[in-house]
Enzyme design. Structure first.
Site, PDB file in Angstrom:
ATOM      1  N   LYS A 221      31.994  35.786  24.155  1.00 40.95           N
ATOM      2  CA  LYS A 221      32.432  35.796  25.560  1.00 40.95           C
ATOM      3  C   LYS A 221      32.402  37.173  26.198  1.00 40.95           C
ATOM      4  CE  LYS A 221      35.956  32.201  25.226  1.00 40.95           C
ATOM      5  NZ  LYS A 221      37.431  32.165  25.192  1.00 40.95           N
ATOM      6  N   GLY A 377      35.986  42.199  14.471  1.00 38.65           N
ATOM      7  CA  GLY A 377      35.932  41.156  13.441  1.00 38.65           C
ATOM      8  C   GLY A 377      34.567  40.691  12.996  1.00 38.65           C
TER       9      GLY A 377
END
Ligand code: AMP
Length: 419
Positions: A221, A377
């Site tokens: 996103k 991450g």
């Protein structure tokens, strides 16, 4: 900057915020001890100076309650194995019993406190969430510290003579053990080696990058990365956009994206970012081709298409071969690289080529002397998965904390010590 390096721990008890939030299997065994090993240099420095270490951490999200499966007693064997010496488990974080255990700790000994988040005072919940914050505090967007939290911090601080923060992954949280406790040790609060390394890597990239500096932003996103992108536009020469967030930009520019990921409410923002990049002389590089798939599945039927020629019923799940060549050239012409977020759905074998190729280009240019920082991450998961972590300059251990630092935010756990 005060770090464990320029402090003598001889005869001192150090309370050390570590990040032992490690994964456990169903038998409560640690399945990945990376975070434990990351804390060893700091612990060993304290012990070899002739000090003793009182380790504190959180594990999981017990939300202020005692939850057996989140007890840090489960990690004791893994810490003992990594350290090569016994660890005394306190069974609580504060209170008389813990205080007398801490008082009896001898030079060279290590003690581990119970999960800090068994106390709601660690995170300041529910106060910081606004339940009993005043209207003014809510308006100001922050709540002052609740009395019971002050008490908790004071009780923790009683255990030791000095404080070390080495938990970078939680440095962006304004918690008792990361942001509040330092005030109890004026002149005796410092960073451990791990935070020191993280700050060095981020400051090098943000404040003194050798040019050309290329940032590679991927992932799902745009909305998660807006502030990061905006802050980077003042620093980078090239900004590569890849992964799912590409399609919001492509649609905003009038391309056809079919069923590809898109944030409809961020189309204007995407155009704004393109304009801002132009105005600042930053080359914003979008993919030129893609791998289209007829479903979100490794076994989907696929074809290569130009990036602006998506199709109804098809979704773009990876960058295409022309883009791989384009990005590799830009990356290999750079002296500083910052990478956050995969170029495609790298968890599926048939859509990992773009992410692997970008990772490999980064390792090639690193071998030639460029500086590369990988963080966040999924890009960290990607370099680990492809066995490339050793071949980049630095892999950040704190995704959220790193992103907030790059956004230009002050991290409470860093500010508490650095001022
Ligand atoms: P983030 O957490 O925002 O960095 O996003 C990482 C996730 O984005 C990973 O799980 C990827 O599978 C996913 N992703 C990357 N590219 C795409 C894409 N083209 N379509 C859908 N998901 C994607």
């Amino acid at each position: 900057m005060l770090t464990v390096d320029n402090f003598n721990f001889s005869g001192k008890k150090a309370i050390v915020r570590v990040d032992f939030n490690v994964p456990l299997n169903s038998s409560f065994e640690v399945t990945d001890d990376n975070r434990i090993r990351a804390a060893l240099p700091t612990i060993n420095k304290i012990l070899s100076d002739g000090g003793s270490a009182i380790l504190m951490s959180h594990l999981g999200r017990p939300d202020g309650k005692v939850v057996e499966k989140y007890s840090l007693k489960h990690v004791v064997p893994a810490v003992e194995k990594a350290l090569g010496k016994p660890v005394k488990f306190a069974g609580d974080c504060v209170g008389d019993k813990v205080e007398s255990m801490a008082a009896g700790l001898k030079a060279g000994e290590v003690m581990l406190l119970e999960n800090l988040r068994f106390y709601e005072e660690e995170e300041g919940k529910p106060y910081h969430l606004g339940k009993d914050a005043t209207e003014e505090e809510k308006k100001a967007g922050k709540a002052s510290v609740k009395e019971s939290q002050k008490e908790f911090v004071k009780n923790l601080s009683k255990l030791a003579d000095c404080y070390v923060n080495d938990a970078f992954g939680t440095a962006h949280r304004a918690h008792a053990s990361t942001a509040l406790i330092a005030a109890h040790f004026p002149g005796n609060s410092m960073f451990g080696y791990l935070i020191g390394k993280e700050l060095h890597a981020m400051d090098k990239v943000l404040h003194s990058p050798e040019k050309p500096f290329t940032a590679i932003m991927g992932g799902a996103k745009v909305s998660d990365k807006i502030l990061v992108i905006e802050n980077l536009l003042d620093k980078v020469d090239n900004l590569i956009i890849g992964g799912g967030m590409t399609y919001t930009f492509i649609k905003a520019k009038g391309g056809i994206i079919g069923n590809s990921l898109c944030e409809e409410d961020k189309l204007d923002l995407a155009l704004e970012l393109i304009k801002k990049a132009e105005a600042k002389g930053v080359k914003l590089i979008l993919p030129i081709d893609q791998i289209l798939a007829d479903k979100f599945d490794n076994e989907a039927n696929t074809k290569i298409a130009d990036i602006d020629k998506g199709e109804a019923g098809m979704m773009g799940l990876d960058i295409g071969p022309k883009t791989i060549k384009l990005l590799s050239d830009v990356i290999e012409g750079s002296k500083t690289l910052l990478w956050n977020g995969p170029m495609g759905v790298f968890e599926m074998k048939n859509f990992q080529k773009g992410t692997v190729s970008v990772a490999e280009a980064i390792t090639r240019v690193t071998a030639k002397g460029a500086y590369s920082l990988v963080g966040g991450g999924d890009s960290v998961a990607a370099v680990n998965k492809f066995g490339l972590a050793e071949k980049v300059s630095y892999v950040s251990t704190g995704g959220g904390a790193m992103l907030e630092y790059i956004e230009g935010k002050e991290l409470p756990g860093i500010k508490a010590i650095r001022g």
